[in-house]
Motif scaffolding. Structure first.
Motif, PDB file in Angstrom:
ATOM      1  N   ARG A 113       2.162   4.638   5.465  1.00 38.20           N
ATOM      2  CA  ARG A 113       1.500   3.536   4.614  1.00 38.20           C
ATOM      3  C   ARG A 113       1.013   2.492   5.178  1.00 38.20           C
ATOM      4  O   ARG A 113       1.682   1.735   6.000  1.00 38.20           O
ATOM      5  N   LEU A 114      -0.281   2.226   4.772  1.00 38.45           N
ATOM      6  CA  LEU A 114      -0.905   0.998   5.355  1.00 38.45           C
ATOM      7  C   LEU A 114      -0.767  -0.253   4.370  1.00 38.45           C
ATOM      8  O   LEU A 114      -1.203  -0.252   3.243  1.00 38.45           O
ATOM      9  N   MET A 159      -4.720  -5.660  -3.177  1.00 36.64           N
ATOM     10  CA  MET A 159      -3.329  -4.955  -2.752  1.00 36.64           C
ATOM     11  C   MET A 159      -3.397  -3.394  -2.718  1.00 36.64           C
ATOM     12  O   MET A 159      -2.427  -2.749  -3.034  1.00 36.64           O
ATOM     13  N   LEU A 160      -4.440  -2.989  -2.349  1.00 40.60           N
ATOM     14  CA  LEU A 160      -4.756  -1.499  -2.148  1.00 40.60           C
ATOM     15  C   LEU A 160      -3.855  -1.174  -0.952  1.00 40.60           C
ATOM     16  O   LEU A 160      -4.106  -1.714  -0.042  1.00 40.60           O
ATOM     17  N   GLU A 161      -3.054   0.099  -0.855  1.00 39.73           N
ATOM     18  CA  GLU A 161      -2.416   0.628   0.332  1.00 39.73           C
ATOM     19  C   GLU A 161      -2.799   1.994   0.644  1.00 39.73           C
ATOM     20  O   GLU A 161      -2.219   2.743  -0.249  1.00 39.73           O
ATOM     21  N   PRO A 162      -3.608   2.394   1.469  1.00 42.26           N
ATOM     22  CA  PRO A 162      -3.806   3.764   1.734  1.00 42.26           C
ATOM     23  C   PRO A 162      -2.225   4.621   1.994  1.00 42.26           C
ATOM     24  O   PRO A 162      -1.521   3.946   2.798  1.00 42.26           O
TER      25      PRO A 162
END
Length: 230
Positions: free
Chosen positions: A209-210, A217-220
């Motif tokens: 998780r990035l 606040m998007l987290e790949p």
């Protein structure tokens, strides 16, 4: 929907970490495969330790259960006595950041069982082992990249391989796989043995998780899960 009443009474004069824990729970589960209503009341003898950067916890006690299976496989209505026990270990780093964990580990072993003649028509034991480990790569603060592994193993021993005894297993002892709880990438409980549930399942997962790099606040999130049921 569920209602839970939990309590801790420190009534043992020679111990500040051992306590008596009465509990009550009423729960309604409505899944695509089944619907059930359950009421349980029990009490545990519990103890906790904090050593070596870990939080250790153990509990054991009896539970009186009332189960009604509205739809799906399982006994239509049953009242029985079961025993529960659990041992868990949690690192303080994992425990401290419960909202968004980024480092540390946890492991637990849970047992549930009942015996024929103690309000039960069958004898069965269920063991569930869980574990998860997270790494904060490069130890950035706040973290940048999180890598995690997780493991789950569930083993149900009905003592008898008689088809009727297996059909009389309470619904919560059966294993339904698929979904965010265990095997991601499949529909929830879509791996279900023709709606009967399984007696054994093992799964493991790897995820990355990035954190706090992209706007809004998007987290790949990348993951790989693998499992075996039987």
């Amino acid at each position: 929907q569920s209602f839970l009443l939990d309590s801790e009474f420190f009534i043992f004069p020679n111990s500040k970490t051992t306590h008596f824990g009465p509990r009550f729970k009423a729960e309604r589960k409505k899944e695509e495969l089944y619907e059930s209503n359950k009421i349980e009341a029990g009490a545990d003898l519990e103890r906790g330790w904090d050593q070596f950067g870990l939080r250790l916890h153990a509990r054991v006690g009896p539970t009186m259960n009332y189960l009604r299976t509205v739809s799906g496989q399982g006994p239509p209505e049953k009242t029985y006595l079961s025993w529960e026990g659990e041992i868990s270990a949690v690192s303080h780093n994992y425990e401290a950041f419960t909202r968004q964990q980024f480092e540390g580990w946890m492991a637990s072993l849970k047992y549930t069982g009942q015996r024929k003649g103690l309000g039960s028509d069958i004898a069965v034991d269920r063991y569930e082992l869980r574990g998860k480990n997270l790494w904060n790569i490069k130890n950035y603060s706040p973290p940048l990249l999180i890598v995690a592994t997780r493991f789950q193993g569930i083993f149900v021993d009905p003592h008898s391989r008689n088809n009727q005894d297996v059909m009389d297993l309470p619904i919560e002892l059966r294993v339904f796989y698929g979904g965010n709880d265990n095997l991601r990438g499949f529909d929830r409980q879509s791996i279900n043995n023709n709606e009967l549930g399984f007696l054994t399942a093992v799964s493991a997962g790897l995820e990355t998780r990035l954190v706090e790099v992209l706007p809004y606040m998007l987290e790949p999130f990348f993951l790989f899960d693998i499992g075996q049921v039987g």
